[in-house]
Motif scaffolding. Structure first.
Motif, PDB file in Angstrom:
ATOM      1  N   LEU A  47       0.820  -1.218   0.000  1.00 23.80           N
ATOM      2  CA  LEU A  47       0.000   0.000   0.000  1.00 23.80           C
ATOM      3  C   LEU A  47       0.848   1.261   0.000  1.00 23.80           C
ATOM      4  O   LEU A  47       0.470   2.273  -0.586  1.00 23.80           O
ATOM      5  CB  LEU A  47      -0.948  -0.001   1.204  1.00 23.80           C
ATOM      6  CG  LEU A  47      -2.059  -1.048   1.171  1.00 23.80           C
ATOM      7  CD1 LEU A  47      -2.783  -1.100   2.509  1.00 23.80           C
ATOM      8  CD2 LEU A  47      -3.035  -0.767   0.043  1.00 23.80           C
ATOM      9  N   LEU A  48       2.000   1.205   0.661  1.00 21.69           N
ATOM     10  CA  LEU A  48       2.895   2.364   0.702  1.00 21.69           C
ATOM     11  C   LEU A  48       3.737   2.493  -0.564  1.00 21.69           C
ATOM     12  O   LEU A  48       4.437   3.481  -0.744  1.00 21.69           O
ATOM     13  CB  LEU A  48       3.824   2.262   1.916  1.00 21.69           C
ATOM     14  CG  LEU A  48       3.164   2.417   3.282  1.00 21.69           C
ATOM     15  CD1 LEU A  48       4.135   2.046   4.391  1.00 21.69           C
ATOM     16  CD2 LEU A  48       2.645   3.826   3.470  1.00 21.69           C
ATOM     17  N   GLY A  49       3.681   1.475  -1.422  1.00 14.03           N
ATOM     18  CA  GLY A  49       4.480   1.501  -2.639  1.00 14.03           C
ATOM     19  C   GLY A  49       5.932   1.124  -2.411  1.00 14.03           C
ATOM     20  O   GLY A  49       6.783   1.381  -3.254  1.00 14.03           O
ATOM     21  N   LEU A  50       6.229   0.510  -1.267  1.00 10.03           N
ATOM     22  CA  LEU A  50       7.612   0.137  -0.952  1.00 10.03           C
ATOM     23  C   LEU A  50       8.014  -1.174  -1.611  1.00 10.03           C
ATOM     24  O   LEU A  50       9.185  -1.388  -1.903  1.00 10.03           O
ATOM     25  CB  LEU A  50       7.805   0.047   0.567  1.00 10.03           C
ATOM     26  CG  LEU A  50       7.544   1.334   1.335  1.00 10.03           C
ATOM     27  CD1 LEU A  50       7.663   1.092   2.834  1.00 10.03           C
ATOM     28  CD2 LEU A  50       8.500   2.437   0.888  1.00 10.03           C
ATOM     29  N   ILE A  51       7.040  -2.060  -1.820  1.00 10.52           N
ATOM     30  CA  ILE A  51       7.279  -3.289  -2.578  1.00 10.52           C
ATOM     31  C   ILE A  51       6.149  -3.444  -3.585  1.00 10.52           C
ATOM     32  O   ILE A  51       5.069  -2.869  -3.407  1.00 10.52           O
ATOM     33  CB  ILE A  51       7.380  -4.552  -1.677  1.00 10.52           C
ATOM     34  CG1 ILE A  51       6.086  -4.791  -0.907  1.00 10.52           C
ATOM     35  CG2 ILE A  51       8.569  -4.459  -0.735  1.00 10.52           C
ATOM     36  CD1 ILE A  51       6.055  -6.100  -0.131  1.00 10.52           C
ATOM     37  N   LYS A  52       6.405  -4.210  -4.636  1.00  8.12           N
ATOM     38  CA  LYS A  52       5.390  -4.416  -5.669  1.00  8.12           C
ATOM     39  C   LYS A  52       4.653  -5.730  -5.436  1.00  8.12           C
ATOM     40  O   LYS A  52       5.254  -6.726  -5.051  1.00  8.12           O
ATOM     41  CB  LYS A  52       6.046  -4.433  -7.045  1.00  8.12           C
ATOM     42  CG  LYS A  52       6.609  -3.093  -7.436  1.00  8.12           C
ATOM     43  CD  LYS A  52       7.183  -3.115  -8.822  1.00  8.12           C
ATOM     44  CE  LYS A  52       7.730  -1.730  -9.132  1.00  8.12           C
ATOM     45  NZ  LYS A  52       8.143  -1.584 -10.502  1.00  8.12           N
ATOM     46  N   ALA A  53       3.371  -5.688  -5.693  1.00  7.93           N
ATOM     47  CA  ALA A  53       2.566  -6.902  -5.624  1.00  7.93           C
ATOM     48  C   ALA A  53       2.938  -7.796  -6.802  1.00  7.93           C
ATOM     49  O   ALA A  53       3.306  -7.304  -7.875  1.00  7.93           O
ATOM     50  CB  ALA A  53       1.086  -6.551  -5.673  1.00  7.93           C
ATOM     51  N   THR A  54       2.828  -9.103  -6.609  1.00  8.91           N
ATOM     52  CA  THR A  54       3.051 -10.042  -7.701  1.00  8.91           C
ATOM     53  C   THR A  54       1.919  -9.918  -8.717  1.00  8.91           C
ATOM     54  O   THR A  54       2.142  -9.967  -9.925  1.00  8.91           O
ATOM     55  CB  THR A  54       3.144 -11.486  -7.154  1.00  8.91           C
ATOM     56  OG1 THR A  54       4.173 -11.515  -6.157  1.00  8.91           O
ATOM     57  CG2 THR A  54       3.474 -12.471  -8.251  1.00  8.91           C
ATOM     58  N   SER A  55       0.706  -9.732  -8.209  1.00 11.63           N
ATOM     59  CA  SER A  55      -0.448  -9.494  -9.074  1.00 11.63           C
ATOM     60  C   SER A  55      -1.522  -8.779  -8.264  1.00 11.63           C
ATOM     61  O   SER A  55      -1.429  -8.655  -7.052  1.00 11.63           O
ATOM     62  CB  SER A  55      -0.979 -10.797  -9.670  1.00 11.63           C
ATOM     63  OG  SER A  55      -1.447 -11.651  -8.647  1.00 11.63           O
ATOM     64  N   GLY A  56      -2.541  -8.316  -8.981  1.00 14.98           N
ATOM     65  CA  GLY A  56      -3.587  -7.530  -8.336  1.00 14.98           C
ATOM     66  C   GLY A  56      -3.170  -6.075  -8.262  1.00 14.98           C
ATOM     67  O   GLY A  56      -2.136  -5.681  -8.793  1.00 14.98           O
TER      68      GLY A  56
END
Length: 139
Positions: A47-56
């Motif tokens: 949510l903070l944009g610190l890591i990327k989701a694999t999907s979604g």
């Protein structure tokens, strides 16, 4: 305000987050509770944009975290359990340093006004953080 759609995060073969769908509307209060390894920190970091989701995807005020990670930062604030600040810099100097990293440029009086707004007493603004209490550092 905050929405996730089929949010997934995998680290190699380990699934840290699977199909998270949630929506928090304006005025609602929401808490993430769960045991260690439940995906709370992973969710927050996405949510903070610190890591990327694999999907979604996740949305902050209808802005995609995946597509516009810099734009969402204007709508977020995050206070971690352990605040890592520079103990030899003053409150003003720390705020100046970290706000510049985030792309903001404030005058010293603006920084002082921001610290005052958080409730940090003015006498602490120009003192080294090494002498601050935990609560003062979080402000």
């Amino acid at each position: 305000m905050l929405k996730t759609i089929n949010l997934h995060k995998k680290y190699n073969d380990f699934t840290a987050l699977r199909s998270l769908n949630l929506e928090v509307k304006k005025g609602e209060i929401f808490a993430l509770l769960g045991q260690n390894g439940a995906g709370k920190s992973t969710t927050i970091n996405i949510l903070l944009g610190l890591i990327k989701a694999t999907s979604g995807d996740a949305f902050i005020n209808n802005i995609s975290v995946k597509n516009e990670p810099q734009k969402i930062k204007k709508h977020l604030a995050y206070i971690p359990e352990t605040v890592l600040l520079y103990p030899y810099l003053t409150g003003i100097e720390n705020l100046d340093f970290f706000s510049k990293i985030a792309g903001f440029h404030y005058q010293k009086d603006e920084l002082s006004a921001l610290l005052k707004r958080t409730g940090l007493q003015e006498t602490a603004h120009h003192k080294a953080l090494g002498g601050y209490s935990k609560g003062m550092r979080q402000k």
